[in-house]
Design an enzyme around this catalytic site. Structure first.
Site, mmCIF file in Angstrom:
data_model
loop_
_atom_site.group_PDB
_atom_site.id
_atom_site.type_symbol
_atom_site.label_atom_id
_atom_site.label_comp_id
_atom_site.label_asym_id
_atom_site.label_seq_id
_atom_site.Cartn_x
_atom_site.Cartn_y
_atom_site.Cartn_z
ATOM 1 N N ASP A 518 0.765 -0.958 -0.172
ATOM 2 C CA ASP A 518 -0.217 0.179 -0.045
ATOM 3 C C ASP A 518 0.592 1.500 0.503
ATOM 4 O OD1 ASP A 518 -3.154 1.396 0.091
ATOM 5 O OD2 ASP A 518 -2.166 2.224 1.696
ATOM 6 N N GLU A 520 0.705 5.561 0.448
ATOM 7 C CA GLU A 520 0.121 7.010 1.473
ATOM 8 C C GLU A 520 1.002 7.989 0.495
ATOM 9 O OE1 GLU A 520 -1.720 7.075 3.419
ATOM 10 O OE2 GLU A 520 -1.853 5.156 3.847
ATOM 11 N N HIS A 569 -3.639 10.670 7.024
ATOM 12 C CA HIS A 569 -2.373 9.086 7.119
ATOM 13 C C HIS A 569 -2.141 9.930 8.463
ATOM 14 C CE1 HIS A 569 -0.617 12.045 4.894
ATOM 15 N NE2 HIS A 569 -0.661 11.591 3.385
ATOM 16 N N HIS A 659 -5.238 3.472 7.931
ATOM 17 C CA HIS A 659 -4.587 4.907 6.910
ATOM 18 C C HIS A 659 -2.894 5.083 6.871
ATOM 19 C CE1 HIS A 659 -8.238 5.913 5.138
ATOM 20 N NE2 HIS A 659 -8.519 6.128 5.845
ATOM 21 N N ASP A 664 -2.238 -0.838 6.325
ATOM 22 C CA ASP A 664 -3.227 -1.193 5.223
ATOM 23 C C ASP A 664 -2.543 -2.502 4.446
ATOM 24 O OD1 ASP A 664 -4.904 1.294 6.009
ATOM 25 O OD2 ASP A 664 -4.302 2.183 4.622
#
Length: 704
Positions: A518, A520, A569, A659, A664
């Site tokens: 994942d 951000e 986040h 987040h 995640d």
């Protein structure tokens, strides 16, 4: 539905017509003229449409509710055994739903009983595995266990430290369960050893194989390879080689020391030979020519003296160098400073009967010491303080200072003279009742350290200070906090052969390795200038989530960070200050994800960011990608919500660390593992089938 209604009208007309007598049929023929027939057909079609509409309105909710119930039954049966069907379905189905929930409860109870029985039955095997894992984890020897294809099945903390220290990040990314050992050690060397072990197995011998190879950073490794034989075949023939154990040792320093020792010896031989030849020639001239004049005899005498002095100096230098190298090669162990002081205090209290205390000790400080001789030296000092100066207590201080560890043994009492302090350093330990004839000076020389006596007049204390070597980064990395207390390993049944040449699309999902990841970002527009600020990933091997093999890194985006993104986040500009840039992080992540299938939630979004960085980083992710957003739509087509938290709730996965990139990724990995059996129930078992099913969903049309 309209066709059925029309068919019913037609059948009714045929039945009615057949019941007419001839006179009634003639009358009907007279009435059914061409315009009237059309009108009758129109009304019949209209009636059929009305009937169809009414039937649809009555049955459609029932059908949709039945489909949702069927999905929930599949979810309970194959995804989340604790899930219970909702009673907000069509009333006629509620009885069925209650019965299914009752059956699910009974099934959960039976599953719990079976799980308890299985756990009990496996307890002994698990205990043996834990013992093996604990033993391997605590070994200072680096251990790698691989199957026949070179896939890593087990490794320990020492291996991670040896091959994946802070200075060797590339190798660190290549060490992990299911990864290929050929990314660390040259394939040709390993395969040569495998062939030798196979020949030994065929001869019913279990000899090991040794070889030396180099790492990518130029270090020399001595490898001890031992075979692991598989089960014998049904005919009772010889078992085949199913894998091997590799014991690794870094011999770079040993080889360098040997080379220097040989060069030192050769240099000594050459210079000594030349000096002896000159001396011999001079002596022969003096003996063969006794009538030689005084001036010439003096010149030959000078030659003999100069060569003898030069030879003596060379021998002195070589002796000093050899002594220094022997001292440097004295076996020193890496240990926590607090543990060293514990050993010394026990020895002092037991042998000298002197109380001890810790005054100021850095508990996280690691030293490189000969703990036995150093404990003897501290006990020797304490005993002489008690016997000669009636000191009633000693205290210890330990701290880092200028690249060394600073160890003080402190006492209150009369001061020592310089002569006494010097004598204590040069006298053997036997003078104070210790077994060893070593001196403090010799012990300190072994550690390439220093020692001196000092007084602290304001505090009215005196102390001996020892400067000792700190353990290097290698030792710190070997701290057990750097890795799980025991290695994460999976069943050795996976020694079975999996053809590496099989196309991935034809491989079962249960046989593949996955990297679930994942990101951000600064925003939601990868093509509009937004950047990645964090990547997190975790590996799945053999349907096991390897929480000890993760990737996590913040990334300096080289641009501002909107407050709206921080609100999502929680990553602030201050947290990104000093973080590496994307061209440093992405190659590392590429190595971490090598030889695996990528998995993400709404992976098209993350992959778009990665694709836009190909030119800048020179890294391209070409492996297959699975998306849990699409797979959720495949296994639950009647559900409207397919967000990550919605999927987790349906599958019974706890939401933790939401987040954050790694949080995640872990959540996505848990959900993906729960989806695999649900996909199998729909006949989707291979990677190719999962990709094909994903492409048919509505969400596959999303673009970024």
């Amino acid at each position: 539905m309209p066709a059925i209604a029309l068919a019913l009208v037609a059948i009714a007309c045929v039945v009615l017509w057949s019941d007419f007598v001839p006179a009634e049929r003639d009358a009907a023929n007279d009435l059914l003229t061409s315009p009237r027939v059309g009108l009758l057909v129109f009304f019949a079609v209209a009636l059929a449409g009305v009937l169809a509409f009414v039937t649809y309105r009555i049955t459609a909710p029932m059908v949709r509710s039945a489909r949702q119930v069927a999905e929930e039954v599949q979810l309970t049966a194959h995804g989340n055994p604790e899930h219970r069907l909702s009673l907000s379905c069509a009333p006629p189905l509620r009885g069925v739903v209650k019965a299914v929930n009752d059956l699910a409860g009974i099934r959960s109870q039976l599953m719990a009983e079976h799980a308890a029985a299985a756990t009990e039955a496996k307890a002994q095997v698990d205990e043996e595995r834990k013992r093996l894992a604990a033993l391997v984890a605590e070994l200072d020897q680096s251990v790698l266990v691989c199957n026949r294809d070179g896939r890593v099945l087990l490794y320990n903390a020492a291996t991670k430290a040896l091959l994946g220290g802070a200075e060797n990040g590339a190798a660190s990314d290549l060490i992990g369960l299911g990864r290929s050992v050929f990314g660390i050690i040259d394939r040709a060397v390993i395969m040569h050893a495998v062939e030798a072990m196979e020949q030994q197995t065929a001869r019913s011998t279990r000899e090991s194989t040794h070889f030396v190879t180099t790492t990518r950073d130029g270090r020399l490794l001595r490898v001890h390879a031992a075979p692991v034989a598989g089960a014998a075949d049904a005919a009772g023939g010889m078992p085949e080689l199913s894998g091997y154990v590799l014991l690794l040792s870094d011999v770079t320093e040993d080889v360098d020391a040997d080379a220097k020792r040989v060069a030192l010896f050769q240099g000594l031989v050459e210079t000594t030979r030349a000096a002896l030849a000159n001396i011999r020639a001079a002596i022969e001239n003096l003996t063969e020519h006794p009538e030689m004049d005084a001036a010439r005899r003096a010149r030959f005498g000078t030659i003999i003296r100069d060569e003898a002095v030069g030879l003596s100096e060379r021998l002195h230098r070589v002796t000093a160098e050899v002594t220094e190298r022997l001292r440097a090669r004295w076996p020193l162990e890496e240990m926590r400073g607090e543990d060293l002081l514990t050993l010394a205090r026990r020895r002092i209290e037991r042998r000298a009967g002197l109380p001890t205390k810790l005054e100021a000790v850095d508990s996280e400080l690691w030293l490189r010491v000969d703990s036995f001789s150093l404990a003897q030296g501290l006990s020797y000092v304490a005993r002489r303080l008690k016997d000669e100066f009636q000191v009633r207590e000693v205290r210890f201080r330990l701290a880092a200072s200028g690249g060394h560890a600073q160890l003080d043994i402190v006492w209150q009492g009369p001061p020592l003279s310089s002569e006494t302090a010097f004598a204590w350093q040069s006298e053997p330990f036997t003078s104070a009742g210790e077994e060893s004839a070593l001196t403090l000076t010799e012990v300190i020389e072994r550690h390439a350290g220093e020692m001196w006596y000092q007084r602290d007049v304001p505090a009215q204390v005196a102390y001996f200070r020892f400067l000792l070597p700190l353990a290097g980064e290698h030792a710190v990395l070997r701290s057990r906090s750097a890795l799980p207390s025991r290695p994460e390993f999976y069943d050795f049944d996976l020694f079975r052969h999996l053809p590496a040449t099989d196309a991935l699309d034809h491989r079962l999902l249960t046989d593949l390795a996955f990297t679930v990841f994942d990101t951000e970002t600064t925003g939601l527009r990868p093509s509009g200038g937004d950047e990645i600020i964090a990547i997190g990933a975790v590996r799945i091997v053999n349907e096991r989530l390897l929480q000890g093999e993760t990737f996590e890194s913040l990334i300096d985006p080289g641009r501002g960070l909107p407050e709206s993104a921080v609100a999502v986040h929680g990553i602030t500009p201050e947290a990104l200050r000093g973080a590496p840039t994307i061209d440093k992080v992405l190659p590392r992540f590429h190595r971490f994800a090598a030889e695996s299938v990528l998995v993400g939630h709404n992976a098209a979004f993350d992959m778009r960011f990665l694709q836009l960085k190909e030119a800048q980083t020179g890294v391209r992710f070409e492996q297959p990608v699975l998306d849990t957003l699409l797979l959720s739509a495949v296994v639950h087509p009647e559900q409207d919500l397919h967000g990550l938290e919605d999927i987790a709730a349906r599958l019974g996965v706890a939401v933790i660390g939401r987040h954050t990139a790694l949080g995640d990724a872990l959540l996505t990995a848990e959900a993906f593992l729960r989806m695999i059996p649900l996909l199998a129930e729909q006949g989707i078992r291979t990677l190719g089938e999962a990709r094909a099913a994903s492409k048919k969903t509505y969400y596959a049309r999303l673009e970024y």
